[in-house]
Design an enzyme around this catalytic site. Structure first.
Site, PDB file in Angstrom:
ATOM      1  N   ASP A 257      11.207  23.519  -4.508  1.00  0.00           N
ATOM      2  CA  ASP A 257      11.338  22.488  -5.535  1.00  0.00           C
ATOM      3  C   ASP A 257      10.411  21.337  -5.155  1.00  0.00           C
ATOM      4  O   ASP A 257       9.386  21.560  -4.506  1.00  0.00           O
ATOM      5  CB  ASP A 257      12.801  22.043  -5.648  1.00  0.00           C
ATOM      6  CG  ASP A 257      13.150  21.583  -7.064  1.00  0.00           C
ATOM      7  OD1 ASP A 257      12.480  20.659  -7.562  1.00  0.00           O
ATOM      8  OD2 ASP A 257      14.086  22.135  -7.664  1.00  0.00           O
ATOM      9  N   HIS A 280       6.775  21.494  -5.811  1.00  0.00           N
ATOM     10  CA  HIS A 280       6.410  20.934  -7.108  1.00  0.00           C
ATOM     11  C   HIS A 280       5.765  19.559  -6.999  1.00  0.00           C
ATOM     12  O   HIS A 280       5.666  18.848  -7.993  1.00  0.00           O
ATOM     13  CB  HIS A 280       7.649  20.853  -8.001  1.00  0.00           C
ATOM     14  CG  HIS A 280       8.285  22.177  -8.249  1.00  0.00           C
ATOM     15  ND1 HIS A 280       9.543  22.313  -8.820  1.00  0.00           N
ATOM     16  CD2 HIS A 280       7.854  23.460  -8.010  1.00  0.00           C
ATOM     17  CE1 HIS A 280       9.850  23.603  -8.914  1.00  0.00           C
ATOM     18  NE2 HIS A 280       8.848  24.308  -8.431  1.00  0.00           N
TER      19      HIS A 280
END
Length: 283
Positions: A257, A280
């Site tokens: 993430d 990300h």
């Protein structure tokens, strides 16, 4: 935990080369001995002055608490949660700066643990980790606790070195299978705290966030390494909420993430030289 120590003052070559030895016993942290050699001293005032300096220095020495002295075992199987809490309690009750020493080995923290600082007397506490702290294989043991390792209302706390392994792989598999699964625990959560340093720490396989700072002031993270599979869900590297004066330097983050996720209410953030990927990004 103090060790009896000796300050030895040796006076030599005074007129007739008379050797005088003075031994002063003090409680002086973990140092073994201090030897001070004085030559051609004209009067005893110099000796008294140096002794006073040594005694004053002794009052500021750090005291060290080894978690194994409280029953922790680095065998990877024995639950050391109570031993870590006992070491923390001893450090908090110290009137000196304190070090909690975690030697090499694998230490199981089988349940969620909270290090509370509301009643700490120590001016600063350093948790110096040389080993690895591991969560239980059964993710359910901590998955609904919010955090696996939590610091709450602490001031001047440093976490240095070591590895935190939350063993989150089985929970990731549960989540990706579409089954009903708990959200998982953040590996290291720090709340309502100030003057925090996290240096050289490695976090791997978090169930959820690796590191969370919530309502913290003046925190520095440096040389942190964070690693989880690129397919691991919700494993943000560092998550910030309502914190002020946070610096993140020279760190490597690889997660499934966000590398660094910036929630609401933050101010005065400085992020520099952070390698991100997979992940990300910083947002």
């Amino acid at each position: 935990m103090h060790v009896l120590s000796i300050i030895r003052i040796q006076i030599t070559n005074i007129n007739a080369y008379i050797h005088t030895y003075m031994c002063i016993y003090i409680m002086f942290g973990l140092y073994d001995s201090i030897h001070i050699s004085l030559k051609n001293i004209g009067n005893m005032k110099n000796i008294v002055f140096l002794v006073i300096i040594a005694l004053v220095s002794s009052t500021s020495a750090k005291v060290t608490y080894n978690v194994t002295s409280f029953g922790a075992k680095g065998d990877g199987n024995t639950d050391s949660t109570k031993a870590f809490l006992s070491a923390w309690s001893a450090a908090c009750n110290s009137t000196k700066s304190a070090v909690i020493y975690v030697p090499t080995g694998t230490f199981l923290l089988a349940t969620a643990i909270t290090f509370a600082g509301e009643r700490c007397q120590s001016s600063s506490i350093t948790m110096r980790i040389y080993g690895t702290l591991v969560a239980p294989f059964n993710y359910a043991a901590i998955a609904n606790s919010g955090d696996w390792i939590r610091f709450h209302r602490v001031n001047h706390v440093t976490i240095s070195g070591g590895t935190l392994d939350a063993r989150g792989g089985s929970l990731w598999s549960c989540k990706t299978s579409g089954k009903s699964c708990p959200s998982g625990a953040t590996t290291l959560g720090i709340y309502n705290s100030k003057n925090i340093v996290i240096s050289g720490l490695k976090s791997v396989n978090s169930q959820m966030f690796h590191i969370l700072l919530d309502t913290c002031t003046n925190a520095k993270l440096q040389g942190v390494s964070i690693s989880a599979s690129g397919a691991s869900p919700n494993t943000d590297g560092i998550h910030l909420i309502s914190s002020n004066g946070v610096t993140i330097l020279n760190s490597k983050i690889a997660t499934g993430d966000d590398c660094i996720s910036i929630g609401p209410g933050n101010s005065n953030l400085w992020i520099q030289t952070v390698a991100c990927g997979p992940g990300h990004g910083i947002r």
